[in-house]
Motif scaffolding. Structure first.
Motif, PDB file in Angstrom:
ATOM      1  N   ASN A   1       0.823  -1.209   0.000  1.00 13.45           N
ATOM      2  CA  ASN A   1       0.000   0.000   0.000  1.00 13.45           C
ATOM      3  C   ASN A   1       0.864   1.269   0.000  1.00 13.45           C
ATOM      4  O   ASN A   1       0.639   2.201   0.782  1.00 13.45           O
ATOM      5  CB  ASN A   1      -0.902  -0.030   1.240  1.00 13.45           C
ATOM      6  N   ALA A   2       1.862   1.275  -0.888  1.00 12.40           N
ATOM      7  CA  ALA A   2       2.811   2.395  -0.927  1.00 12.40           C
ATOM      8  C   ALA A   2       2.148   3.667  -1.452  1.00 12.40           C
ATOM      9  O   ALA A   2       1.342   3.620  -2.379  1.00 12.40           O
ATOM     10  CB  ALA A   2       3.998   2.030  -1.810  1.00 12.40           C
ATOM     11  N   ASP A   3       2.495   4.794  -0.842  1.00 14.68           N
ATOM     12  CA  ASP A   3       2.052   6.100  -1.349  1.00 14.68           C
ATOM     13  C   ASP A   3       3.034   6.659  -2.366  1.00 14.68           C
ATOM     14  O   ASP A   3       2.697   7.561  -3.131  1.00 14.68           O
ATOM     15  CB  ASP A   3       1.912   7.090  -0.193  1.00 14.68           C
ATOM     16  N   LEU A   4       4.257   6.140  -2.324  1.00 15.34           N
ATOM     17  CA  LEU A   4       5.284   6.603  -3.256  1.00 15.34           C
ATOM     18  C   LEU A   4       6.318   5.491  -3.410  1.00 15.34           C
ATOM     19  O   LEU A   4       6.726   4.880  -2.423  1.00 15.34           O
ATOM     20  CB  LEU A   4       5.958   7.875  -2.703  1.00 15.34           C
ATOM     21  N   LEU A   5       6.710   5.245  -4.647  1.00 17.13           N
ATOM     22  CA  LEU A   5       7.805   4.298  -4.927  1.00 17.13           C
ATOM     23  C   LEU A   5       9.009   5.096  -5.392  1.00 17.13           C
ATOM     24  O   LEU A   5       8.886   5.939  -6.280  1.00 17.13           O
ATOM     25  CB  LEU A   5       7.376   3.308  -6.018  1.00 17.13           C
ATOM     26  N   VAL A   6      10.160   4.842  -4.791  1.00 20.23           N
ATOM     27  CA  VAL A   6      11.393   5.526  -5.183  1.00 20.23           C
ATOM     28  C   VAL A   6      12.362   4.503  -5.760  1.00 20.23           C
ATOM     29  O   VAL A   6      12.569   3.439  -5.169  1.00 20.23           O
ATOM     30  CB  VAL A   6      12.070   6.224  -3.977  1.00 20.23           C
ATOM     31  N   MET A   7      12.933   4.828  -6.904  1.00 15.66           N
ATOM     32  CA  MET A   7      13.892   3.926  -7.532  1.00 15.66           C
ATOM     33  C   MET A   7      15.072   4.717  -8.087  1.00 15.66           C
ATOM     34  O   MET A   7      14.910   5.848  -8.543  1.00 15.66           O
ATOM     35  CB  MET A   7      13.243   3.199  -8.725  1.00 15.66           C
TER      36      MET A   7
ATOM     37  N   ASN B   1       3.750   0.867 -14.717  1.00  9.74           N
ATOM     38  CA  ASN B   1       2.819  -0.131 -14.202  1.00  9.74           C
ATOM     39  C   ASN B   1       2.432   0.012 -12.735  1.00  9.74           C
ATOM     40  O   ASN B   1       1.457  -0.606 -12.308  1.00  9.74           O
ATOM     41  CB  ASN B   1       3.398  -1.534 -14.443  1.00  9.74           C
ATOM     42  N   VAL B   2       3.207   0.775 -11.980  1.00 10.95           N
ATOM     43  CA  VAL B   2       2.839   0.974 -10.577  1.00 10.95           C
ATOM     44  C   VAL B   2       1.774   2.055 -10.509  1.00 10.95           C
ATOM     45  O   VAL B   2       1.822   3.028 -11.251  1.00 10.95           O
ATOM     46  CB  VAL B   2       4.095   1.369  -9.754  1.00 10.95           C
ATOM     47  N   LYS B   3       0.799   1.869  -9.638  1.00 10.14           N
ATOM     48  CA  LYS B   3      -0.326   2.803  -9.593  1.00 10.14           C
ATOM     49  C   LYS B   3      -0.043   4.048  -8.748  1.00 10.14           C
ATOM     50  O   LYS B   3      -0.707   5.064  -8.916  1.00 10.14           O
ATOM     51  CB  LYS B   3      -1.576   2.094  -9.040  1.00 10.14           C
ATOM     52  N   CYS B   4       0.890   3.944  -7.813  1.00  9.34           N
ATOM     53  CA  CYS B   4       1.183   5.122  -6.976  1.00  9.34           C
ATOM     54  C   CYS B   4       2.229   5.989  -7.685  1.00  9.34           C
ATOM     55  O   CYS B   4       2.844   5.559  -8.657  1.00  9.34           O
ATOM     56  CB  CYS B   4       1.671   4.681  -5.591  1.00  9.34           C
ATOM     57  N   PRO B   5       2.438   7.223  -7.216  1.00  6.54           N
ATOM     58  CA  PRO B   5       3.494   8.042  -7.804  1.00  6.54           C
ATOM     59  C   PRO B   5       4.862   7.356  -7.739  1.00  6.54           C
ATOM     60  O   PRO B   5       5.150   6.648  -6.768  1.00  6.54           O
ATOM     61  CB  PRO B   5       3.469   9.300  -6.926  1.00  6.54           C
TER      62      PRO B   5
ATOM     63  N   ILE C   1       6.836  10.930 -11.311  1.00  6.23           N
ATOM     64  CA  ILE C   1       5.663  10.730 -12.166  1.00  6.23           C
ATOM     65  C   ILE C   1       4.480  10.416 -11.263  1.00  6.23           C
ATOM     66  O   ILE C   1       4.481   9.411 -10.546  1.00  6.23           O
ATOM     67  CB  ILE C   1       5.898   9.592 -13.173  1.00  6.23           C
ATOM     68  N   VAL C   2       3.499  11.306 -11.274  1.00  7.09           N
ATOM     69  CA  VAL C   2       2.355  11.151 -10.371  1.00  7.09           C
ATOM     70  C   VAL C   2       1.161  10.659 -11.177  1.00  7.09           C
ATOM     71  O   VAL C   2       0.682  11.336 -12.087  1.00  7.09           O
ATOM     72  CB  VAL C   2       2.003  12.477  -9.671  1.00  7.09           C
ATOM     73  N   ARG C   3       0.742   9.459 -10.850  1.00  6.44           N
ATOM     74  CA  ARG C   3      -0.421   8.873 -11.503  1.00  6.44           C
ATOM     75  C   ARG C   3      -1.566   8.984 -10.509  1.00  6.44           C
ATOM     76  O   ARG C   3      -1.383   8.725  -9.321  1.00  6.44           O
ATOM     77  CB  ARG C   3      -0.120   7.412 -11.840  1.00  6.44           C
ATOM     78  N   LYS C   4      -2.737   9.372 -10.994  1.00  3.00           N
ATOM     79  CA  LYS C   4      -3.897   9.457 -10.104  1.00  3.00           C
ATOM     80  C   LYS C   4      -4.182   8.075  -9.556  1.00  3.00           C
ATOM     81  O   LYS C   4      -4.425   7.138 -10.324  1.00  3.00           O
ATOM     82  CB  LYS C   4      -5.113   9.969 -10.882  1.00  3.00           C
ATOM     83  N   ARG C   5      -4.107   7.960  -8.258  1.00  2.00           N
ATOM     84  CA  ARG C   5      -4.228   6.642  -7.653  1.00  2.00           C
ATOM     85  C   ARG C   5      -5.670   6.177  -7.630  1.00  2.00           C
ATOM     86  O   ARG C   5      -6.555   6.908  -7.211  1.00  2.00           O
ATOM     87  CB  ARG C   5      -3.676   6.692  -6.236  1.00  2.00           C
ATOM     88  N   LYS C   6      -5.864   4.940  -8.079  1.00  2.00           N
ATOM     89  CA  LYS C   6      -7.189   4.340  -7.995  1.00  2.00           C
ATOM     90  C   LYS C   6      -7.100   3.192  -6.994  1.00  2.00           C
ATOM     91  O   LYS C   6      -6.021   2.616  -6.801  1.00  2.00           O
ATOM     92  CB  LYS C   6      -7.603   3.790  -9.360  1.00  2.00           C
ATOM     93  N   PRO C   7      -8.229   2.813  -6.378  1.00  2.00           N
ATOM     94  CA  PRO C   7      -8.182   1.671  -5.459  1.00  2.00           C
ATOM     95  C   PRO C   7      -7.670   0.452  -6.214  1.00  2.00           C
ATOM     96  O   PRO C   7      -8.070   0.210  -7.346  1.00  2.00           O
ATOM     97  CB  PRO C   7      -9.649   1.478  -5.046  1.00  2.00           C
ATOM     98  N   TYR C   8      -6.763  -0.269  -5.578  1.00  2.00           N
ATOM     99  CA  TYR C   8      -6.213  -1.467  -6.203  1.00  2.00           C
ATOM    100  C   TYR C   8      -7.272  -2.560  -6.264  1.00  2.00           C
ATOM    101  O   TYR C   8      -7.916  -2.864  -5.271  1.00  2.00           O
ATOM    102  CB  TYR C   8      -5.024  -2.003  -5.414  1.00  2.00           C
ATOM    103  N   ALA C   9      -7.410  -3.166  -7.417  1.00  2.00           N
ATOM    104  CA  ALA C   9      -8.274  -4.342  -7.520  1.00  2.00           C
ATOM    105  C   ALA C   9      -7.585  -5.480  -6.806  1.00  2.00           C
ATOM    106  O   ALA C   9      -6.392  -5.712  -7.013  1.00  2.00           O
ATOM    107  CB  ALA C   9      -8.498  -4.700  -8.985  1.00  2.00           C
TER     108      ALA C   9
END
Lengths: 177, 177
Positions: free
Chosen positions: A129-135, A158-162, B165-173
């Motif tokens: 449930n990450a709010d941010l991924l850093v790489m 492919n990651v949904k969070c920023p 890169i900020v993607r609008k977060r949606k609830p994870y399926a």
């Protein structure tokens, strides 16, 4: 936004033995994570497949039975490779945790997973449930595109969070023009 | 790192009329930029080529001379399109600045450029000496890869500073599995 009104965030940093990944962690500690926040910093190490490359010598896939026909590596060699692999993981996580030692209140967690880094990082971003991924990111883009899968590119798509991709900054040629 | 010891940073946020870009700015204001820091926030709007699409109606390329043969659009139509284009820019930048109104001490600057957004954003990151580039990202990756150049992908590969890169977060399926 004021420091007080920030919500608790879960920042996932993918670490490995590369300088680029350590730089990404260091940059995040200076720019993203703050000492007195209620953030949780999760250091994720993904053992890539090549750590288990010795398994390919075992045509049976049964590594724990040296008597099984087809087993090429001696038990000592298998054990040595396994130990080396684990030593790398321990070393990276210890170094990463030392870098975080000045953080007060921030919870620092570590997570070790195995598999294809790009898939595992995406999956763990979701599961943790990450709010941010850093790489981190290597700076040999052309070569990387030709010869390797780019983990950071894949994850940023492919990651949904920023996703924050930290490239080691070099002085710009012709800066100021 | 403590709030006091942070150096002044130059954070470049690419804004446009999309919800995704406004979300990226909003996310940055909550997570990256802090009220009492000495950061500089630069809002960059790049007028893409399609804003100037009416120029293609002018086979001569001389837009300022309605008497030139080959000029299809009337001066009024050209002026109306130009005004619409400028209204969009003004509207986006005004909205962006309103979102930043609670920032104290943080310097907020705006910059308007024209050209191919991915090239201009990379170029301006360098010229403006950005410490961090923030971009929104649309969530239609497959379609985007098939039909469009992805601006955020291109920039994350070509900009030398860290890219968020900020993607609008949606609830994870299937979250929690």
């Amino acid at each position: 936004m004021s420091e007080e009104s920030r919500k608790e965030r879960r920042v996932l940093v993918a670490v490995d033995e590369s300088d680029e990944s350590m730089y990404a962690l260091s940059w995040s500690l200076k720019n993203i994570i703050f000492q007195n926040s209620s953030d949780t910093l999760i250091l994720l190490y993904v053992k890539p497949h090549h750590h288990d490359a010795y398994a390919t010598f075992d045509s049976t896939g049964i590594m724990d039975d040296p008597q099984t026909p087809g087993h090429v590596l001696s038990p000592e060699a298998s054990a040595a490779i396994k130990k080396y692999s684990q030593d790398v993981v321990d070393c990276v996580l210890q170094k990463s945790k030392r870098m975080c030692k000045d953080l007060e209140n921030v919870k620092v967690e570590t997570q070790i997973e195995s598999g294809n880094p790009k898939d595992v990082i995406c999956e763990m971003s979701r599961k943790l449930n990450a709010d941010l991924l850093v790489m981190g990111s290597h700076d040999y883009a052309a070569m990387k595109r030709a010869f390797f899968d780019s983990v950071s590119e894949y994850c940023s798509q492919n990651v949904k969070c920023p996703v924050l991709i930290v490239r080691k900054r070099k002085p710009y040629a012709g800066s100021g023009n």
